[in-house]
Design a protein around this motif. Structure first.
Motif, short mmCIF file in Angstrom:
data_model
loop_
_atom_site.label_atom_id
_atom_site.label_comp_id
_atom_site.label_asym_id
_atom_site.label_seq_id
_atom_site.Cartn_x
_atom_site.Cartn_y
_atom_site.Cartn_z
N SER A 107 0.67 -1.17 0.03
CA SER A 107 -0.15 0.09 0.13
C SER A 107 0.83 1.21 0.06
O SER A 107 1.98 1.25 0.86
CB SER A 107 -1.08 0.04 1.29
N MET A 108 0.51 2.27 -0.85
CA MET A 108 1.15 3.49 -0.66
C MET A 108 0.59 4.51 0.30
O MET A 108 1.05 5.57 0.57
CB MET A 108 1.06 4.17 -2.10
N VAL A 155 3.47 7.68 -0.07
CA VAL A 155 4.82 7.23 -0.73
C VAL A 155 4.43 7.19 -2.09
O VAL A 155 3.25 6.81 -2.50
CB VAL A 155 5.61 6.21 -0.14
N LYS A 156 5.46 7.04 -3.14
CA LYS A 156 5.22 6.85 -4.47
C LYS A 156 5.29 5.80 -5.16
O LYS A 156 5.18 5.52 -6.26
CB LYS A 156 6.10 8.11 -5.07
N SER A 157 6.29 4.79 -4.31
CA SER A 157 6.61 3.45 -4.89
C SER A 157 6.76 2.36 -3.67
O SER A 157 6.74 2.71 -2.40
CB SER A 157 7.93 3.57 -5.64
N GLU A 158 6.89 1.08 -4.40
CA GLU A 158 7.14 0.04 -3.18
C GLU A 158 8.58 0.19 -2.49
O GLU A 158 8.54 0.03 -1.49
CB GLU A 158 7.11 -1.20 -3.91
N ALA A 159 9.56 0.75 -3.29
CA ALA A 159 10.98 0.94 -2.76
C ALA A 159 10.64 2.06 -1.86
O ALA A 159 11.39 1.82 -0.51
CB ALA A 159 11.65 1.43 -3.91
N GLU A 160 10.01 3.03 -1.89
CA GLU A 160 9.77 4.15 -0.97
C GLU A 160 9.10 3.46 0.38
O GLU A 160 9.39 4.02 1.40
CB GLU A 160 9.17 5.29 -1.60
N HIS A 191 -3.52 -4.02 2.43
CA HIS A 191 -3.89 -3.32 3.60
C HIS A 191 -3.85 -3.56 4.92
O HIS A 191 -4.02 -2.66 5.77
CB HIS A 191 -5.41 -2.60 3.26
N ASP A 192 -3.62 -4.67 5.06
CA ASP A 192 -3.11 -5.25 6.40
C ASP A 192 -2.11 -6.36 5.89
O ASP A 192 -2.54 -7.61 5.37
CB ASP A 192 -4.51 -5.78 7.26
N GLY A 193 -1.05 -6.20 6.47
CA GLY A 193 0.17 -7.34 6.38
C GLY A 193 1.21 -6.73 5.40
O GLY A 193 1.90 -7.18 4.99
N ASN A 194 1.14 -5.10 5.57
CA ASN A 194 2.34 -4.65 4.91
C ASN A 194 3.78 -4.83 5.31
O ASN A 194 4.57 -5.01 4.57
CB ASN A 194 1.97 -3.05 4.46
N ARG A 195 3.70 -5.10 6.54
CA ARG A 195 5.08 -5.34 7.32
C ARG A 195 5.53 -6.64 6.75
O ARG A 195 6.82 -6.75 6.56
CB ARG A 195 4.98 -4.96 8.90
N ARG A 196 4.63 -7.62 6.85
CA ARG A 196 4.77 -9.18 6.63
C ARG A 196 5.45 -8.97 5.01
O ARG A 196 6.33 -9.65 4.71
CB ARG A 196 3.96 -9.88 6.77
N LEU A 197 4.58 -8.23 4.13
CA LEU A 197 5.07 -8.14 2.78
C LEU A 197 6.21 -7.49 2.52
O LEU A 197 7.11 -7.88 1.47
CB LEU A 197 3.85 -7.45 1.94
N THR A 198 6.61 -6.35 3.31
CA THR A 198 7.82 -5.99 3.16
C THR A 198 9.15 -6.99 3.48
O THR A 198 10.04 -6.90 2.70
CB THR A 198 8.06 -4.67 4.04
#
Length: 299
Positions: free
Chosen positions: A18-19, A28-33, A78-85
Motif C-alpha cells: 500500500s502507498m 509514498v510513491k513507490s514500493e521501494a519508498e 491493506h493489512d500485512g504490509n510489514r509482512r509483505l515488506t
C-alpha cells in the motif's frame, strides 16, 4: 451489508504494498519508498523487520492472512504490509534498496536467500473488491477490544500458560505464584487482590533480582526463591501485600536498585530460624556475633 472476502492462495509476485499505509507520515510513491519508510519508522525499524524475516525463513510460513483490496487489476495489501515488506526483501534484488543505508541487514539477507525460495511460499489472502468492506475489516483488527468486537489480548499469565501447555516452556515464577495463591484457602483474599492487575511478569522481575534473593531470602548466587518452602512463600505473600498496598506498578521496581529501595522496609528471612520469626533483640535478622553460621544457640 458488507461484502464477504474471497479466500485465495497467492504468491509474493501477486501482491502490492500500500502507498497509503496509516503508519507512514506521508503518502509514498513507490514500493521501494514504502520499504525504506518501514525501516525508518521508530515503531518498526530494521531490527523488527529482520526478526520477522528470520521467523518466516525459520518456520516457512506467514501466520496471518493478508487483507487485500483488488483495484484496477492490482491486489493492494491493506493489512500485512510489514509482512509483505519482509517477503519482498527476500525476493530477487529488492534488498538492493537497503544496501547503502542498512548494510548489516543486507548482508544477512544475502545469506538467507541462498537457502529460502520466497517465490514458492503460498500466502493466504482475503480479497475484497469493495473498499468500505475492506476498511471495516482492517479497522476492527487494529482498534483494540471494542467491547468484544475486536481481539482481546492475552495478559502475561495467559501467554505464559499457553506457552507451557503447547510449547513445553516452564511456567514463570509469577504465574506459579498466582496458581499457588489460588489453591491456598487462607491466601484467597490476596489472590483476589492480585487478580485485579496483571502482575505476573512484574513478579518474575522482583523475585528474579539477585539482590532481592540475597538480602531478603538469604540465598546464594544462582539459587532461586522456592515456592514449596513455607517460609519463602510467606515472605513472597508479605512482599506482594506490601506492593499492592502502595498501589505500585512495574515502574516502581523496574531495575534491581529500584526494587531494592522499594522493598527496603521488608525484613529478611532470619538465618537459622526456619519459622522466619524475629529473634528478640535482632529484628533485622542479622548474624549473631560468634555464631556466623546462624546455628541455634544451645539452651
Amino acid at each position: 451489508m458488507y461484502e464477504q472476502p474471497q479466500l485465495k492462495e497467492m504468491y509474493i509476485t501477486d501482491l502490492t504494498l500500500s502507498m497509503t499505509n496509516p503508519r507512514f507520515p506521508r503518502e509514498v510513491k513507490s514500493e521501494a519508498e514504502a520499504i525504506l519508510t518501514f525501516f525508518q519508522l521508530k515503531k518498526v525499524g530494521p531490527g523488527k523487520i529482520m526478526s520477522l524475516i528470520e521467523d518466516i525463513v525459520e518456520t516457512g510460513i506467514v501466520l496471518e492472512n493478508f487483507i487485500v483490496l483488488k483495484k484496477d487489476g492490482e491486489f493492494i495489501v491493506h493489512d500485512g504490509n510489514r509482512r509483505l515488506t519482509a517477503l519482498k526483501l527476500l525476493y530477487n534484488n529488492t534488498s538492493e534498496i537497503i544496501k547503502n543505508d542498512y548494510p548489516k541487514v543486507y548482508e544477512n539477507l544475502k545469506i538467507m536467500k541462498e537457502n529460502f525460495d520466497v517465490r514458492k511460499l503460498k500466502l493466504n489472502v482475503q480479497v475484497y473488491t469493495d473498499s468500505n468492506s475492506m476498511a471495516n475489516h482492517v479497522a476492527k483488527l487494529h482498534s483494540g477490544e471494542q467491547n468484544g468486537k475486536g481481539q482481546i489480548n492475552w495478559d502475561s499469565n495467559e501467554k505464559d500458560t499457553f506457552n507451557s501447555q503447547h510449547l513445553n516452556q516452564p511456567l514463570g515464577l509469577g504465574n506459579l505464584i498466582y496458581k499457588k495463591l489460588e489453591k491456598t484457602a487462607e491466601k484467597r483474599e490476596l489472590y483476589n487482590k492480585l487478580q485485579k492487575g496483571s502482575f505476573a511478569t512484574t513478579l518474575n522481575r522482583i523475585f528474579g533480582y539477585s539482590n532481592i534473593r540475597k538480602r531478603i531470602f538469604q540465598l546464594d548466587r544462582g539459587l532461586k526463591v522456592d515456592l514449596t518452602d513455607s517460609v519463602h512463600f510467606n515472605k513472597i505473600c508479605e512482599m506482594i501485600e506490601f506492593f499492592i498496598s502502595k498501589n505500585a506498578t512495574v515502574a516502581d521496581v523496574y531495575t534491581a536498585e529500584m526494587a531494592s529501595n522499594f522493598f527496603e522496609e521488608i525484613k529478611p528471612i532470619s538465618q537459622g530460624n526456619p519459622e522466619g520469626k524475629e529473634i528478640e533483640g535482632n529484628p533485622e535478622g542479622k548474624e549473631i556475633e560468634g555464631n556466623p553460621e546462624g546455628k541455634e544457640i544451645e539452651g
